[in-house]
Every structure is written in C-alpha cells, then in structure tokens.
Scaffold this motif. Structure first.
Motif: not given
Length: 435
Positions: A166-169, A198-202, A244-252
């Motif tokens: 929610v914060v990210t969005f 989605a990337v972060g979850i994966i 996750a950061g390397a793939f432009s995902g949410n690391g948290f």
C-alpha cells in the motif's frame, strides 16, 4: 556516513548494551536514547555529526534494516502453531489493520487540505504498522497472558510487511499527482509499483524455498559447520532483498515473503529454526539502533520545523482513535473485556517501519513542501510514540496485571476473557498455636 559518526554510533551501542537493563527499570528504551542522541549530535543546526537525510548511505542503512527485520519477524512466526491461535492476531491483521489505514488516510485528507488523496493514503498506511520493540516490556512480561502477548507480537511482526504494498503504491501515485518523475524518467501512476510487488513476491518465494531446502539438506547430511546455519539464514535474507532490487522488484516484500516461506519449508526436525534466525535478527536490531539515531538527527528536526496544532492533533489522534477504534471493532465478539481491548489498542506503537517509509517518501518525492509536511506528520507521530509507549509500557502492564488479578478474585464461575498466568500459591506454614 562519516567515520566519526560510525565511531560515535559504535560507542553509543556499547554504552547502551552495558546499561540497557538499568535504564529499562526507569522505562527508558533504546529507541528513545538513540533518537535523543541523534537529535543532540546530528542536528543540522548545531550537531557535530550532521546527517544528510538525502544521502544514499542513510537510505541504504534504513532500507536494509527494515528488510532484515521483515525477514526475521516473518520467519519467527511458526505457521503450524499460529493456526491453533490465529483468531486474535488474524482479526487485528485482516480487520483492524485495513481500518487503521482507511481511517488514518481519511483523517489526513481532512486535516491537511494540501494533501492529494495518494499522499493522505501514504500517511495513513505509513502509520498503520506497529513496532513491538517499543513495548518490549509488555511482550516480555510473563504475568500478562501468553495469548495476549503472542497476539501483539504476531501483529507487529506481520503488519509492516502487509502494508508495504500500500505504501509503495501510494508513493507511486503521489509522484504522478505531484508531477515528480520516477527513476526511469516517467510517471506511471502506480503501474510500476504493482510490477515491483509481483517481482518481489516471486523472488521471495524462490529464495525462501531454495534457502530452506538447501539448509535442510546440508543439515541432514552434516555438511554445515557450527554457526553456519545462522550465516546461511542471513545470506537468504540479504539475497532476497538485493535480488529483488536487481530485478526492479520490491525488496521489502521479497524479504517478508522469503521469511514466511523459509520458516514454512524448513524441516525443524533437522534444523533449529529459532537458532538459525538469530543472526539476521541480531544484525537487524543493531542496525535498528542506528536508524533511530538517524531518525533523531534527520527527521525529528523536520517535525519540529513544521510543527503546528494540526500536526499535533493528527499525531495524537493517530496514536489513539485511529488505532484503538479499529482494534475495538476487530475484536467485537471475541469475549474480551473492555480493559483488555483498550490494552491491545494502546500498545500499537509506531516505529522503525514508519521511519523507513518516511525516508522512502523523501527519496522518491523530493523536498516539495507538501511532502515535507507529510514526513513531519510521520516523524512527530513516531516521536510521540517513542516517548509515550516507552514510558507507559511498564506501568500500564503492571496495572493491567493487577486489574486482572483483582477481577479473578472477585469473579466466580468461568470467564471468557484471557486469564492471567500466575504461579500456584504455596501452602501456608503450619500454625504454631497450641490448642
């Protein structure tokens, strides 16, 4: 961060470790000590150790700290045990947390006319998660019912990870509403945030599963040296965040999901999960003290500079109405008495996650006046929480125990509320009076 700042922080941590229990007797917590030290030593107006709130190192330390704590908090939750006692924390997370976000967002939009709806949503979501470290005296008090302490602990361990999307969005949408360009030069109004999620979850699913299976395999075949399990768990936490950061995902989100999956997949008949999680948890706690120092140095001055009555009103309402009312509504029908509901509602302190989210807002939205005001709202609320929850944890915990004990003595028959665990009363010594 300069070498002098690093040296001072190390000495402060050493000093705190030596007198931590002594200060705890006076209800003085580590976050309070380091926030005050940061304000005194790192204040941009007079401090000998000035901290640049926009420096990449400050944001990296804060983000890494939250990622480690998200992983370790999630990995501490034993899902198989939680299933047997999910009712209270489940209600707080599925009913109380969303209500807190909604009420906090509406209140911010009402009090601060300059806020866009996304910025108001950011403030509401940022101040919804709780931090158990600020009420550790309550959670560690064995006189308080275990079920109640577990509820507060599980809630604080999971709500920051749940609210992160929610914060990210809201930050992504706020960037579009305020005309702020995203890192790739465009403004996607939130679409990129969903992809990051989605990337972060994966990534979290993959790292958590692979890490746990490798740890189980190595332990079963006796490949792992003494202490290496903790190193492996730390590597899993760090790699989930970094990958996750390397793939432009949410690391948290990746760290949070990895922690949950790691604990669920790990074979606890082969690996002591609690022991394996100790190192990332310990490193997270050390870095958390650093973040509290940075909070005092960088964010508290922003709160003081922007201080006014609407800011104070929102902070007070956030710690009371915005927290207690959703908690009370979520616990309807559980049979808990009013004192227990108020106790749970009050002990929802705001802490580390809110600080990191505020730093993210500065990083992604810049130093626009309305953004600075939103950051000031968060900083003042956290500052009040550090003081009020830290000081009240011990006295209110003792008062709650006394209330429950006196109520036990005056109430006959079965009770639906949580019973206070007390050791059995020893038998009275035989009388020495002669007949």
């Amino acid at each position: 961060m300069t070498e002098a700042t690093f040296a001072v922080l190390a000495l402060l941590i050493l000093g705190w470790a030596v007198v931590s229990d002594l200060l705890a007797r006076f209800n003085i917590t580590g976050p309070l000590v380091f926030a005050v030290a940061g304000y005194a030593l790192g204040n941009p107006d007079w401090g000998p150790l000035p901290v640049d709130v926009e420096a990449p190192s400050v944001h990296l330390i804060a983000e890494l700290t939250l990622a480690l704590l998200l992983f370790s908090d999630a990995a501490r939750v034993n899902l198989s045990r939680l299933k047997r006692d999910i009712r209270l924390p489940g209600r707080l997370l599925t009913i109380g947390l969303p209500l807190s976000v909604i009420v906090g967002s509406l209140l911010a939009a009402w009090i601060f006319d300059d806020f866009t709806w996304a910025l108001a949503g950011f403030v509401g979501a940022t101040l919804a998660p709780t931090d158990a470290a600020l009420s550790a005296q309550v959670i560690n008090d064995r006189r308080i019912p275990m079920r109640l302490r577990r509820t507060l602990n599980v809630e604080s361990g999971l709500n920051d990870g749940i609210v992160t999307p929610v914060v990210t969005f809201t930050l992504a949408v706020a960037a579009g509403q305020l005309g702020v360009e995203s890192h790739d030069g465009g403004s996607d109004h939130g679409g990129g945030a969903l992809l990051e999620l989605a990337v972060g979850i994966i990534v979290g699913l993959v790292i958590g599963t692979v890490g746990a299976r490798l740890m189980t395999l190595g332990s079963r075949r006796r490949w792992i040296a003494t202490g290496a399990r903790r190193l492996g768990t730390l590597a899993a936490a760090l790699s989930s965040f970094a990958l996750a950061g390397a793939f432009s995902g949410n690391g948290f989100i990746a760290a949070f999901v990895a922690g949950i999956v790691f604990r669920a997949v790990l074979d606890e008949e082969v690996v002591d999960a609690d022991n394996a999680i100790e190192l990332p948890e310990l490193l997270g706690e050390v870095l958390a003290l650093t973040v509290w120092f940075l909070f005092g140095a960088a964010l508290v001055p922003i709160a003081i500079h922007n201080f006014d009555l609407p800011l104070l009103a929102y902070a007070v309402l956030s710690l009371t109405v915005v927290r207690i009312v959703p908690v009370a509504l979520s616990l309807l029908g559980t049979g808990l008495d009013r004192q227990t509901v108020l106790f749970v509602g009050w002990f929802g302190p705001r802490g580390l996650a809110s600080i990191v989210f505020a730093l993210l807002a500065i990083e992604q939205l810049g130093d626009i006046p309305v953004v600075e005001q939103a950051v000031a709202v968060v900083a003042l609320t956290v500052l009040l929480s550090v003081a009020l929850h830290g000081v009240s944890a011990g006295p209110l915990g003792r008062r709650y125990v006394r209330f429950e004990q006196s109520d036990d003595d005056s109430t006959a028959g079965p009770r639906s509320r949580l019973s206070v665990h007390r050791p059995p009363t020893p038998p009275a010594p035989p009388s020495t009076d002669q007949p």
